[in-house]
Write a protein that holds these residues in place. Sequence first.
Motif, PDB file in Angstrom:
ATOM      1  N   UNK A   1       0.809  -1.205   0.000  1.00 14.26           N
ATOM      2  CA  UNK A   1       0.000   0.000   0.000  1.00 14.26           C
ATOM      3  C   UNK A   1       0.842   1.255   0.000  1.00 14.26           C
ATOM      4  N   UNK A   2       0.182   2.376  -0.327  1.00 13.41           N
ATOM      5  CA  UNK A   2       0.832   3.680  -0.216  1.00 13.41           C
ATOM      6  C   UNK A   2      -0.174   4.694   0.320  1.00 13.41           C
ATOM      7  N   UNK A   3       0.364   5.785   0.874  1.00 12.00           N
ATOM      8  CA  UNK A   3      -0.427   6.846   1.478  1.00 12.00           C
ATOM      9  C   UNK A   3      -0.193   8.126   0.692  1.00 12.00           C
ATOM     10  N   UNK A   4      -1.283   8.849   0.398  1.00  7.41           N
ATOM     11  CA  UNK A   4      -1.147  10.087  -0.358  1.00  7.41           C
ATOM     12  C   UNK A   4      -0.576  11.208   0.511  1.00  7.41           C
ATOM     13  N   UNK A   5      -0.166  12.274  -0.151  1.00  9.52           N
ATOM     14  CA  UNK A   5       0.193  13.496   0.558  1.00  9.52           C
ATOM     15  C   UNK A   5      -1.069  14.126   1.157  1.00  9.52           C
ATOM     16  N   UNK A   6      -0.900  15.179   1.925  1.00  8.28           N
ATOM     17  CA  UNK A   6      -2.027  15.798   2.626  1.00  8.28           C
ATOM     18  C   UNK A   6      -3.096  16.295   1.647  1.00  8.28           C
ATOM     19  N   UNK A   7      -4.351  15.957   1.920  1.00  5.41           N
ATOM     20  CA  UNK A   7      -5.473  16.439   1.118  1.00  5.41           C
ATOM     21  C   UNK A   7      -6.559  16.951   2.045  1.00  5.41           C
ATOM     22  N   UNK A   8      -7.616  17.541   1.467  1.00  8.62           N
ATOM     23  CA  UNK A   8      -8.745  17.999   2.273  1.00  8.62           C
ATOM     24  C   UNK A   8      -9.455  16.837   2.955  1.00  8.62           C
ATOM     25  N   UNK A   9      -9.265  15.626   2.406  1.00 11.67           N
ATOM     26  CA  UNK A   9      -9.868  14.420   2.987  1.00 11.67           C
ATOM     27  C   UNK A   9      -8.877  13.618   3.815  1.00 11.67           C
TER      28      UNK A   9
END
Length: 222
Positions: free
Chosen positions: A126-134
């Motif tokens: 898995x991977x985690x996105x950068x900071x988002x509004x969600x």
Amino acid sequence: MACRILLFAFLALAFSHVMASDPSQLQDFCVADLKSPILVNGFVCKPPTHVTANDFFFSGLDMPGNTSNQLGSKVTQVNVNQIAGLNTLGISLARIDYAPYGLNPPHTHPRATEILTVLEGTLYVGFVTSNTNNGNLLFTKMLKKGDVFVFPEGLIHFQFNYGPTPAVAIAALSSQNPGVITIANAVFGSNPHISDAVLAKAFQVGKDTIKYLQAQFWMDNN
């Protein structure tokens, strides 16, 4: 019209540079001179007359890595430091071996996208996105032999062997020298340590917890 064509040409050239992780070569090859004292973005080239076939060769990727460690994994890198001919070519690879329930812990490659192919076993990746509004979105998948998964450049990602048998994967990366930042090692094992006041505030825990984590042995499986 001429000005418009010139503008399009300029934008196309700028876009090509933005998209590239590594500088493009301006000749057939630029075999790295790993012993040169000259520092550049990459490595300086050997004189072409000194280049041999061995500069484009690596042997031993068929040999399993030693997974007898606390993570139960071993990454065998094949980048410009192992194959000097990769200099300026913007590509490298790695073999990752996983013991039963072994982990390649959360990490990033600051200079490369990674595409992983499972050769043996089953992996939870898995991977985690950068900071988002969600928030930070997590994308995961169970992979079996023959499956392929992509980890975008710079994002935190991991692989975990859920199975009771060893697993093996090959990773291709879009840089001659992708780099690796193992998150736990960088945060809790830096030299010198990050202030416990900073980490206690960041993780919303007590300083004793931070001191405990900083006292652990944070191993590198590369």
